[in-house]
Design a protein around this motif. Structure first.
Motif, PDB file in Angstrom:
ATOM      1  N   LEU A 185      53.135  28.047  66.783  1.00 18.21           N
ATOM      2  CA  LEU A 185      53.438  28.589  65.168  1.00 18.21           C
ATOM      3  C   LEU A 185      51.891  28.950  64.007  1.00 18.21           C
ATOM      4  N   ASP A 186      51.918  30.047  64.102  1.00 21.80           N
ATOM      5  CA  ASP A 186      50.298  29.621  62.826  1.00 21.80           C
ATOM      6  C   ASP A 186      50.708  30.201  61.790  1.00 21.80           C
ATOM      7  N   VAL A 187      49.858  30.184  60.784  1.00 26.84           N
ATOM      8  CA  VAL A 187      50.195  30.547  59.155  1.00 26.84           C
ATOM      9  C   VAL A 187      48.861  30.474  58.981  1.00 26.84           C
ATOM     10  N   LYS A 188      48.234  31.511  57.853  1.00 26.70           N
ATOM     11  CA  LYS A 188      47.056  32.383  57.324  1.00 26.70           C
ATOM     12  C   LYS A 188      47.868  32.519  55.835  1.00 26.70           C
ATOM     13  N   ILE A 189      46.480  31.734  55.201  1.00 29.58           N
ATOM     14  CA  ILE A 189      46.885  31.622  53.247  1.00 29.58           C
ATOM     15  C   ILE A 189      45.868  33.041  52.993  1.00 29.58           C
ATOM     16  N   LEU A 190      46.269  33.988  52.303  1.00 30.05           N
ATOM     17  CA  LEU A 190      45.301  34.327  51.453  1.00 30.05           C
ATOM     18  C   LEU A 190      45.757  34.536  49.699  1.00 30.05           C
ATOM     19  N   PRO A 191      45.315  33.982  48.948  1.00 20.75           N
ATOM     20  CA  PRO A 191      44.712  33.885  47.412  1.00 20.75           C
ATOM     21  C   PRO A 191      44.527  35.041  46.931  1.00 20.75           C
TER      22      PRO A 191
ATOM     23  N   GLU B 178      58.656  23.742  61.235  1.00 18.77           N
ATOM     24  CA  GLU B 178      59.263  23.856  61.427  1.00 18.77           C
ATOM     25  C   GLU B 178      60.666  23.392  61.465  1.00 18.77           C
ATOM     26  N   MET B 179      62.140  24.127  60.745  1.00 13.88           N
ATOM     27  CA  MET B 179      63.143  23.371  60.786  1.00 13.88           C
ATOM     28  C   MET B 179      64.313  22.608  62.447  1.00 13.88           C
ATOM     29  N   GLY B 180      64.497  20.570  62.453  1.00 10.24           N
ATOM     30  CA  GLY B 180      64.566  20.886  63.790  1.00 10.24           C
ATOM     31  C   GLY B 180      64.017  20.705  64.925  1.00 10.24           C
ATOM     32  N   SER B 181      62.243  20.741  64.354  1.00 11.64           N
ATOM     33  CA  SER B 181      61.329  20.607  65.631  1.00 11.64           C
ATOM     34  C   SER B 181      60.132  19.872  64.905  1.00 11.64           C
ATOM     35  N   THR B 182      59.305  19.418  65.764  1.00  5.89           N
ATOM     36  CA  THR B 182      58.369  18.998  65.499  1.00  5.89           C
ATOM     37  C   THR B 182      56.752  19.532  64.901  1.00  5.89           C
ATOM     38  N   ASP B 183      56.904  20.813  64.913  1.00  4.98           N
ATOM     39  CA  ASP B 183      56.106  21.695  65.062  1.00  4.98           C
ATOM     40  C   ASP B 183      55.547  22.068  63.556  1.00  4.98           C
ATOM     41  N   GLN B 184      54.555  21.856  63.123  1.00  2.99           N
ATOM     42  CA  GLN B 184      53.725  21.887  61.214  1.00  2.99           C
ATOM     43  C   GLN B 184      52.206  22.632  61.638  1.00  2.99           C
ATOM     44  N   LYS B 185      52.269  22.933  60.850  1.00  6.32           N
ATOM     45  CA  LYS B 185      50.863  23.692  60.534  1.00  6.32           C
ATOM     46  C   LYS B 185      50.917  23.085  58.625  1.00  6.32           C
ATOM     47  N   THR B 186      49.094  22.725  59.327  1.00  5.09           N
ATOM     48  CA  THR B 186      49.011  22.776  58.035  1.00  5.09           C
ATOM     49  C   THR B 186      47.432  23.456  57.745  1.00  5.09           C
ATOM     50  N   VAL B 187      48.265  24.185  56.493  1.00  2.75           N
ATOM     51  CA  VAL B 187      46.136  24.715  55.939  1.00  2.75           C
ATOM     52  C   VAL B 187      46.025  25.212  54.697  1.00  2.75           C
ATOM     53  N   SER B 188      44.954  25.086  54.080  1.00  2.00           N
ATOM     54  CA  SER B 188      44.246  23.932  53.534  1.00  2.00           C
ATOM     55  C   SER B 188      43.711  25.171  51.971  1.00  2.00           C
ATOM     56  N   SER B 189      44.222  24.970  50.954  1.00  2.99           N
ATOM     57  CA  SER B 189      43.644  26.468  50.225  1.00  2.99           C
ATOM     58  C   SER B 189      43.141  25.960  48.502  1.00  2.99           C
TER      59      SER B 189
ATOM     60  N   VAL C  32      53.845  21.922  49.486  1.00  2.00           N
ATOM     61  CA  VAL C  32      52.975  21.635  48.945  1.00  2.00           C
ATOM     62  C   VAL C  32      51.875  20.332  48.812  1.00  2.00           C
ATOM     63  N   GLY C  33      50.940  20.324  49.438  1.00  2.00           N
ATOM     64  CA  GLY C  33      50.492  18.288  49.303  1.00  2.00           C
ATOM     65  C   GLY C  33      48.869  18.796  48.699  1.00  2.00           C
ATOM     66  N   GLY C  34      48.806  17.436  47.948  1.00  2.00           N
ATOM     67  CA  GLY C  34      47.862  17.512  47.817  1.00  2.00           C
ATOM     68  C   GLY C  34      47.562  17.873  46.122  1.00  2.00           C
ATOM     69  N   LEU C  35      48.665  18.174  44.824  1.00  2.00           N
ATOM     70  CA  LEU C  35      49.375  18.629  43.905  1.00  2.00           C
ATOM     71  C   LEU C  35      49.878  17.954  43.260  1.00  2.00           C
ATOM     72  N   GLN C  36      49.814  17.005  42.467  1.00  2.00           N
ATOM     73  CA  GLN C  36      50.682  16.397  41.229  1.00  2.00           C
ATOM     74  C   GLN C  36      52.132  17.214  40.430  1.00  2.00           C
ATOM     75  N   ASN C  37      52.906  17.129  41.073  1.00  2.00           N
ATOM     76  CA  ASN C  37      54.160  17.158  40.538  1.00  2.00           C
ATOM     77  C   ASN C  37      54.126  19.125  40.405  1.00  2.00           C
ATOM     78  N   PRO C  38      53.794  20.600  41.583  1.00  2.39           N
ATOM     79  CA  PRO C  38      54.108  21.650  41.895  1.00  2.39           C
ATOM     80  C   PRO C  38      55.214  21.678  41.712  1.00  2.39           C
ATOM     81  N   LYS C  39      55.135  23.407  41.582  1.00  2.00           N
ATOM     82  CA  LYS C  39      56.618  23.671  41.639  1.00  2.00           C
ATOM     83  C   LYS C  39      55.911  25.151  42.257  1.00  2.00           C
ATOM     84  N   ILE C  40      56.644  25.469  43.586  1.00  2.00           N
ATOM     85  CA  ILE C  40      56.855  26.414  44.629  1.00  2.00           C
ATOM     86  C   ILE C  40      57.682  27.345  44.406  1.00  2.00           C
TER      87      ILE C  40
END
Length: 522
Positions: free
Chosen positions: A402-408, A501-512, A444-452
């Motif tokens: 699993l790979d994730v890219k973020i572009l603000p 990923e649902m049903g799996s332990t695969d997870q990717k965390t990307v900072s922004s 989203v992690g690190g923000l207080q009560n965000p809406k996504i």
């Protein structure tokens, strides 16, 4: 005094003179004789195996699931993917290819330091295709003497038919070579149909034409000239050899002085070497050299001269190994014995008082000593080679699928909504490197009560959204993250996107970063 015109005429005459032209000797065509023996059989085996792998591999199938190519080995340039049976390499994993190239280089250094130019003599593509072309040449034109006579003979219908048939088969092989190469870059059965129907891309026909020309010219016409004048390895390999490297060697401490009447001279008590000057070693050499002249740049260590010489020694009732794989240390040790008058010629004529001493040395020379392999440089090569290979295998087994890219968003960086909250936009690219479609949770992690939320939908009640990514594909999402002003304390707040990923332990965390108006920080 001579005028300038006279001097210029002399210069022109010198350029056209035979003496001047002799500096540029014309090629002397080589007609290698077919050898028989252990090394020749080994070369046949290598030729069949390597050519079989090259021509057959694109047609091997490998089931990877729906929507994925079923060709076992495929360099899919259109989708920027490399498939090798169960392994799939993505563009961002190109370091695997770089690692394999480094391993190939180190492996070549390792083999050369132990066995000299074994690569050149057995597995180099130029050597393999020249061997194949020689098989065709012998089939149509006969053995060495017949080919020499055919070259010297005037053109007749028989000669034209033989030459024409030979070159036609060479061209067929050359076309098959170029055709097999392009099958590695597209589905082979489909591309084959497109080639014959004229629907293939121009690049495919151009590649076949280029490889056909190079294979035909290099393998059929130039042959040994490619190894001598075009390949840099003969000039590099000298730095890879040392006194413990095995190379094809004429043991002149045993063969000299030569005699064409060996048996008669020995009956008469004349001391002579085992070499009968039959030139069998020269006749089979594909490079046209005489190994008895010592180590030469042109020698590719194919060992056919060993087979030829062993055959002659066997017919004469003498010990094999007049030409053999030997190290410089062992050669010098034997030369020292010969120089001391302790050994001339065959072991059968060694004086009784030194026979035991020579016997021990001879036995040591015949077997591969462990020091040929266990030397500092070879151990370093082996360690580096193994370390890179093991590291690649470990990384391959542990790599994330699993790979994730973020572009603000850059313009605008944020938007103030009607309720006063601040919204940022991001483009997420989720790469699913598995062979089946997967469901992913984005939070989203690190923000207080965000809406996504995803573009085109209303805000989610919870801090997450779900999406599905097809097998072996990348999905781009436009995602919005909104926060109340009351929960912001600075204009730039670091946070993380978490894709699981649902049903799996695969997870990717990307900072922004979450951007807000500057007055919030006051």
């Amino acid at each position: 005094m001579k005028s300038e015109a006279d001097i210029e005429q002399i210069d022109v005459d010198a350029v056209n003179s035979k003496t001047y032209r002799s500096l540029y000797e014309a090629r002397k065509k080589i007609h290698p004789k077919r050898a028989t023996g252990d090394f020749r059989r080994f070369k046949w085996a290598v030729m069949f195996i390597t050519l079989g792998i090259y021509y057959i591999t694109p047609w091997i199938r490998w089931d990877r699931g729906d929507g994925l190519p079923d060709q076992a080995v495929l360099l899919d340039l259109a989708n920027r993917r490399f498939y090798f049976f169960f392994i799939e390499i993505w563009p961002h994993e190109f370091f695997y290819v770089a690692g394999m190239l480094v391993m190939a280089g180190i492996g070549l250094f390792l083999v050369t330091s132990i066995l000299g130019r074994a690569w050149c003599g057995y597995t180099c593509p130029q050597t393999v295709w020249v061997d194949l072309f020689l098989v065709v040449e012998r089939f149509f034109e006969g053995e060495r003497n017949a080919r020499i006579k055919l070259d010297a003979a005037p053109w007749t219908p028989s000669k034209a038919i033989k030459r024409g048939a030979k070159h036609f088969v060479w061209l067929v092989i050359a076309v098959a070579t170029g055709g097999a190469w392009i099958f590695y870059f597209a589905d082979a059965p489909t591309l084959l149909v497109d080639l014959f129907s004229g629907q293939a891309y121009f690049a495919a026909y151009a590649t076949i034409g280029t490889l056909t020309a190079t294979t035909y010219i290099f393998g059929g016409l130039m042959r040994e000239q490619v190894c001598t004048y075009m390949c840099p390895w003969p000039r590099i390999q000298a730095a890879m050899l040392d006194e413990h490297s095995l190379t094809v060697t004429y043991n002149d401490w045993r063969g000299e002085p030569r005699s064409r009447h060996l048996k008669r001279m020995r009956k008469e008590g004349v001391s002579t070497g085992d070499c009968v000057d039959c030139n069998a070693c020269v006749a089979v050499c594909p490079m046209g050299i005489d190994i008895r002249d010592g180590q030469q740049m042109e020698c590719i260590s194919c060992a056919l001269c060993i087979d030829a010489c062993n055959g002659v020694m066997e017919r004469l009732g003498l010990e094999k190994g007049l030409i053999s794989y030997a190290t410089l240390n062992d050669y010098d040790a034997n030369m020292a014995l010969a120089g001391a008058g302790k050994h001339v010629g065959s072991p059968q004529i060694i004086p009784e008082n030194v026979r035991d001493e020579f016997g021990k040395l001879s036995e040591r020379v015949k077997r591969f000593s462990p020091r040929v392999f266990a030397r500092t440089r070879t151990l370093i090569y082996l360690f580096v080679y193994a370390a890179i290979g093991i590291a690649m295998l470990v990384h391959l087994g542990m790599r994330e699928r699993l790979d994730v890219k973020i572009l603000p968003d850059r313009n605008p960086q944020f938007v103030v909504l009607s309720d006063g909250s601040i919204r940022n936009g991001y483009e997420l690219k989720i790469l699913n490197m598995k062979g089946e479609s997967q469901q992913f949770l984005i939070s989203v992690g690190g923000l207080q009560n965000p809406k996504i939320s995803e573009a085109g939908s209303i805000y989610a009640a919870d801090n997450w959204l779900a999406t599905e990514v097809p097998a072996d594909k990348t999905k781009a999402l436009k995602v919005f993250v909104a926060m109340s002003r009351d929960h912001l304390r600075q204009s730039s707040t670091p946070f993380n996107f978490i894709v699981s990923e649902m049903g799996s332990t695969d997870q990717k965390t990307v900072s922004s970063m979450f951007k807000a108006p500057r007055e919030i920080a006051k």
